[in-house]
Structures are given as C-alpha cells and as structure tokens.
Design a protein around this motif. Structure first.
Motif, mmCIF file in Angstrom:
data_model
loop_
_atom_site.group_PDB
_atom_site.id
_atom_site.type_symbol
_atom_site.label_atom_id
_atom_site.label_comp_id
_atom_site.label_asym_id
_atom_site.label_seq_id
_atom_site.Cartn_x
_atom_site.Cartn_y
_atom_site.Cartn_z
ATOM 1 N N SER A 206 -69.429 -64.904 -4.259
ATOM 2 C CA SER A 206 -68.714 -64.685 -2.996
ATOM 3 C C SER A 206 -68.048 -63.318 -2.917
ATOM 4 O O SER A 206 -67.412 -63.008 -1.914
ATOM 5 C CB SER A 206 -67.649 -65.775 -2.812
ATOM 6 N N ARG A 207 -68.197 -62.502 -3.952
ATOM 7 C CA ARG A 207 -67.453 -61.237 -3.997
ATOM 8 C C ARG A 207 -68.059 -60.133 -3.143
ATOM 9 O O ARG A 207 -67.390 -59.147 -2.849
ATOM 10 C CB ARG A 207 -67.344 -60.743 -5.446
ATOM 11 N N THR A 208 -69.316 -60.266 -2.787
ATOM 12 C CA THR A 208 -69.960 -59.234 -1.972
ATOM 13 C C THR A 208 -70.674 -59.875 -0.786
ATOM 14 O O THR A 208 -71.172 -61.006 -0.881
ATOM 15 C CB THR A 208 -70.985 -58.426 -2.792
ATOM 16 N N ALA A 209 -70.709 -59.149 0.322
ATOM 17 C CA ALA A 209 -71.419 -59.595 1.520
ATOM 18 C C ALA A 209 -72.904 -59.295 1.353
ATOM 19 O O ALA A 209 -73.310 -58.571 0.424
ATOM 20 C CB ALA A 209 -70.853 -58.880 2.742
ATOM 21 N N PRO A 210 -73.764 -59.837 2.234
ATOM 22 C CA PRO A 210 -75.208 -59.558 2.126
ATOM 23 C C PRO A 210 -75.549 -58.073 2.126
ATOM 24 O O PRO A 210 -76.550 -57.672 1.532
ATOM 25 C CB PRO A 210 -75.781 -60.263 3.365
ATOM 26 N N ASP A 211 -74.709 -57.249 2.776
ATOM 27 C CA ASP A 211 -74.988 -55.806 2.792
ATOM 28 C C ASP A 211 -74.432 -55.087 1.568
ATOM 29 O O ASP A 211 -74.494 -53.859 1.470
ATOM 30 C CB ASP A 211 -74.423 -55.168 4.065
ATOM 31 N N GLY A 212 -73.876 -55.848 0.618
ATOM 32 C CA GLY A 212 -73.346 -55.268 -0.613
ATOM 33 C C GLY A 212 -71.903 -54.852 -0.535
ATOM 34 O O GLY A 212 -71.337 -54.381 -1.533
ATOM 35 N N SER A 213 -71.264 -55.013 0.609
ATOM 36 C CA SER A 213 -69.865 -54.601 0.746
ATOM 37 C C SER A 213 -68.939 -55.589 0.045
ATOM 38 O O SER A 213 -69.245 -56.768 -0.119
ATOM 39 C CB SER A 213 -69.485 -54.487 2.223
ATOM 40 N N LEU A 214 -67.777 -55.083 -0.356
ATOM 41 C CA LEU A 214 -66.801 -55.864 -1.111
ATOM 42 C C LEU A 214 -66.108 -56.875 -0.198
ATOM 43 O O LEU A 214 -65.730 -56.565 0.924
ATOM 44 C CB LEU A 214 -65.765 -54.908 -1.713
ATOM 45 N N VAL A 215 -65.940 -58.105 -0.704
ATOM 46 C CA VAL A 215 -65.204 -59.144 0.013
ATOM 47 C C VAL A 215 -63.959 -59.474 -0.801
ATOM 48 O O VAL A 215 -64.066 -59.980 -1.917
ATOM 49 C CB VAL A 215 -66.044 -60.425 0.203
ATOM 50 N N PRO A 216 -62.747 -59.190 -0.288
ATOM 51 C CA PRO A 216 -61.526 -59.471 -1.056
ATOM 52 C C PRO A 216 -61.330 -60.972 -1.247
ATOM 53 O O PRO A 216 -61.892 -61.794 -0.499
ATOM 54 C CB PRO A 216 -60.415 -58.862 -0.200
ATOM 55 N N LEU A 217 -60.525 -61.332 -2.224
ATOM 56 C CA LEU A 217 -60.330 -62.734 -2.593
ATOM 57 C C LEU A 217 -59.924 -63.600 -1.402
ATOM 58 O O LEU A 217 -60.443 -64.699 -1.217
ATOM 59 C CB LEU A 217 -59.266 -62.820 -3.698
ATOM 60 N N ALA A 218 -59.004 -63.118 -0.580
ATOM 61 C CA ALA A 218 -58.493 -63.926 0.537
ATOM 62 C C ALA A 218 -59.568 -64.237 1.563
ATOM 63 O O ALA A 218 -59.462 -65.221 2.308
ATOM 64 C CB ALA A 218 -57.330 -63.209 1.207
ATOM 65 N N GLU A 219 -60.623 -63.426 1.622
ATOM 66 C CA GLU A 219 -61.662 -63.607 2.636
ATOM 67 C C GLU A 219 -62.941 -64.225 2.081
ATOM 68 O O GLU A 219 -63.916 -64.400 2.808
ATOM 69 C CB GLU A 219 -61.993 -62.253 3.281
ATOM 70 N N GLN A 220 -62.947 -64.587 0.810
ATOM 71 C CA GLN A 220 -64.169 -65.112 0.199
ATOM 72 C C GLN A 220 -64.467 -66.534 0.673
ATOM 73 O O GLN A 220 -63.548 -67.314 0.949
ATOM 74 C CB GLN A 220 -64.045 -65.083 -1.328
ATOM 75 N N ASN B 1 -64.803 -46.763 -7.540
ATOM 76 C CA ASN B 1 -66.219 -47.044 -7.332
ATOM 77 C C ASN B 1 -66.522 -47.031 -5.837
ATOM 78 O O ASN B 1 -65.615 -47.076 -4.995
ATOM 79 C CB ASN B 1 -66.622 -48.380 -7.952
ATOM 80 N N LEU B 2 -67.810 -46.977 -5.540
ATOM 81 C CA LEU B 2 -68.260 -46.817 -4.158
ATOM 82 C C LEU B 2 -67.904 -48.035 -3.297
ATOM 83 O O LEU B 2 -67.471 -47.884 -2.152
ATOM 84 C CB LEU B 2 -69.773 -46.590 -4.133
ATOM 85 N N ALA B 3 -68.079 -49.239 -3.841
ATOM 86 C CA ALA B 3 -67.803 -50.451 -3.058
ATOM 87 C C ALA B 3 -66.328 -50.514 -2.643
ATOM 88 O O ALA B 3 -66.012 -50.842 -1.493
ATOM 89 C CB ALA B 3 -68.176 -51.692 -3.865
#
Length: 379
Positions: free
Chosen positions: A217-231, A361-363
């Motif tokens: 759950s840490r990354t979206a399908p496009d590879g972007s970072l998903v913070p803990l509260a939004e996972q 890092n990039l993400a």
C-alpha cells in the motif's frame, strides 16, 4: 534448481570449512565455486545429500587452491587431513558467521555486502544489482571485507547489537534490483532468531514483519509515494501483522526492553488501528519516550514531535520540533506537515517546497512537490 535450498545450505557449508581450519576468505571462495558446480551438475544428477555434496566439493576446491598457491606450500599437509566421506556434521555455524560478517573493523556497507554473500548465499552480481553499483565495485568491496576478517577467531560471544544493525541496514535497502532485500533481511533474521534466544532479535523480526506488511500500500500504481494516513489498509498483510504482534508480545513479556522492541511497538499500534483517525497517538508518544530514553537519538525526537502533534495538536508538535536542530534530515518536511495541520497553508507550502530540495530520494521529493502544489492551488 532450488536456489532457496542452495542459499539455505550456504552458511552451514561455509561454517564447516572455517571450523576445519580454512581461513574465511579462501573458504568463502571455495563455497562459491561449489555452488557454481552445483548449478551445473544438480539439474541432471541431484545428490542424495546436498549438504554433504557441497561440503565435499568445497573442501576439495579449497585444497586445490591451497596446493596451487606457492606461498602456502608449507600448509599442504592439510591434504592428509581430509575427512572420510560421509554425512556432514549437523553443527549450525550460522550465528558464528553473522558475528564474523558484522565485525567492528568493517564499515557498515562492507558488513552488509559480506553478510549477503556469506550468510545470504547471494552472488556478487545479485548484490551489485541490488545496490545499483557495478559488479566489479561490489567484488572489490567484498574482497576487502574478506581480507579484513581473514584469520579472525572468536573466543568470546559476539556483539548481537552489531549483527542486528547490519540486518536492519539490509532491510532498509528494500527492493532495488533482482533481489528483494527487505524479504532477504526477514529470512536472515529468522535464521538468527532460530540460533540465538535474545528479545531484541525477536523485536527486530517483529519490526520487519510489521513494516513489510504495509509494503503493497506504500506506492500508487504510478509509483508515487502514499503516506501512512492515506494507505489502503485492506491491502495490508494481516497474517504478517499477526505474526509480528505475536513475536513482539512474547519479547516484551521478558521485560528486557530494547530499541527494536520499542520501534516494533510503535509499528504495532499503527497496524492495529482500523483507520488513521483511530490511531492511539497518546500511547505512541509514550513509546517514543521510551525510545528516546534508550537511544538518545535526534531522529527519535523528530518522530516524537510528529506524534505529539497528532496526540496534543499541531501547536504542541511545533513546540517539540522547535527544541530540535533544524538541520536534521526531514526536519523541514515535519515542520511543513505540522503547519499544514495548524491551518497555516502559506508557511506549509513554502516549507514543503524547501523540503523537496532536501529529499533523499525521488519518490519523496515528488510527494513533497505535490503537497506544495496542492496547497498553493487551494490558496
């Protein structure tokens, strides 16, 4: 070919050669040669005793190398000491190898590489790909590490804390090649837990399982970072969470608290919350207080400021943050988040943009840029 079997047998075979008197560097080379021979021979002619086969071939390769080295001809009497054929002894030398690979004379990077090679059974190419460095560079790093520990003999217990640090470094590398280092670290820590009865080993294993459970759950399908509260918590691995919590509870019951157990307790509280809003932040602050007492770490104090901001309000979090060095990594990002929570979106947007330039890092950089853009657009 069962690569998992080969990797599982590697530390035991290496330990037998070292116990027979081979120096670590030469023994490790011989074991790698034996593994390559197994990859060639076993598919067509699998042995009845894989471990004994590897020990026999590795020992012969070691003796061959010993004979061919003119500077070591005086040691050729070891040829007569070759043990008779038969099942290899079942002594588990894994723990000894852990301590050898985590020798204090090695740099953290060298200790991690040597652990992955000698205990994990990975090839130099696999380790190099995982660390995104040329294979020749990694080969030199491993060779230097082997020379450093060559001849080291243990006559007293090793430092478990150093071994745990190395395993934690492996885990934090995550996934960056054809080897999943986070999963590999969990596998190695399970091995260590089976070899030594220590609550901090259990604490580290629990921490790894609880963090790894959220990986999907840490990354979206496009590879972007998903913070803990939004996972999406439905994607968390509940079996890994249950195992981690069970291991942690057993460790805490021994009343020998260490920093990995305390970190695992924080992770367990996050995992236990059905939603982000139901997180027990008050108890998390209490665990960060314990961690601060155990480690006196500025990073722990930074994380504690976030928890205080959630438990007592963003103003309290900013007050805790003001007591810390503003050059700490991610200090600016934490300040941006707390200002956003307080409703000061102008300051938060500016700080998010500053934090993006400091991102490791990039993400993370992309996430911070998006936060700044979102607040600027809304304003």
């Amino acid at each position: 070919m069962d690569e998992a079997l080969l990797r599982g047998l590697t530390p035991g075979v290496l330990g037998i050669l070292v116990r027979r008197g081979a120096d670590f560097a030469a023994a490790e080379d011989a074991v790698q040669d034996a593994l390559l021979e197994a990859l060639r021979v076993w598919p067509a002619d699998p042995p009845r005793d894989p471990r004994g086969w590897l020990v026999t071939v590795a020992w012969r390769r070691y003796l061959d190398a010993l004979r061919s080295d003119a500077a070591r001809r005086r040691r050729e009497d070891r040829v007569d000491e070759e043990p008779p054929p038969g099942p290899a002894p079942t002594v588990d030398d894994t723990l000894r190898l852990y301590f050898l690979c985590a020798h204090p004379s090695l740099t953290p990077a060298s200790a991690v590489a040597l652990t992955l090679r000698a205990v994990g059974g990975l090839t130099t190419r696999q380790i190099a790909r995982a660390y995104l460095v040329p294979e020749a560079t990694m080969a030199q790093r491993i060779s230097r590490a082997k020379r450093t520990v060559s001849g080291v003999r243990f006559d007293r217990p090793g430092d478990v804390a150093t071994v745990l640090r190395v395993l934690y470094l492996v885990f934090n590398e995550g996934y960056s090649g054809d080897v999943d280092l986070a999963a590999e670290a969990i596998r190695l820590t399970r091995q260590l837990a089976a070899s030594v009865d220590h609550p901090e080993v259990a604490g580290l294993l629990a921490l790894m399982l609880l963090h790894h459970a959220r990986r999907a759950s840490r990354t979206a399908p496009d590879g972007s970072l998903v913070p803990l509260a939004e996972q999406d918590r439905s994607r968390w691995d509940t079996a890994a969470i249950a195992e981690g919590v069970g291991i942690l509870q057993a460790a805490l019951a021994r009343d020998r608290l260490g920093e990995f157990q305390a970190q695992a307790a924080v992770a367990a509280l996050h995992a236990d919350a059905p939603t982000a809003e139901e997180t027990d932040w008050v108890q998390i602050v209490e665990w960060y207080d314990e961690l601060e007492r155990l480690t006196d770490s500025p990073v722990v104090r930074l994380n504690r400021a976030v928890a205080v901001g959630e438990a007592d309000g963003p103003r309290a979090g900013l007050a805790a943050l003001a007591e810390l060095d503003d050059t700490l990594p991610r200090h600016t990002a934490v300040a941006a988040y707390l200002h956003e929570r307080e409703g000061d979106v102008t300051t938060a947007a500016r700080l998010y943009a500053e934090a993006a330039h400091q991102a490791p890092n990039l993400a993370e950089r992309d996430y911070l840029i998006r936060r700044a853009a979102h607040l600027n657009t809304g304003r």
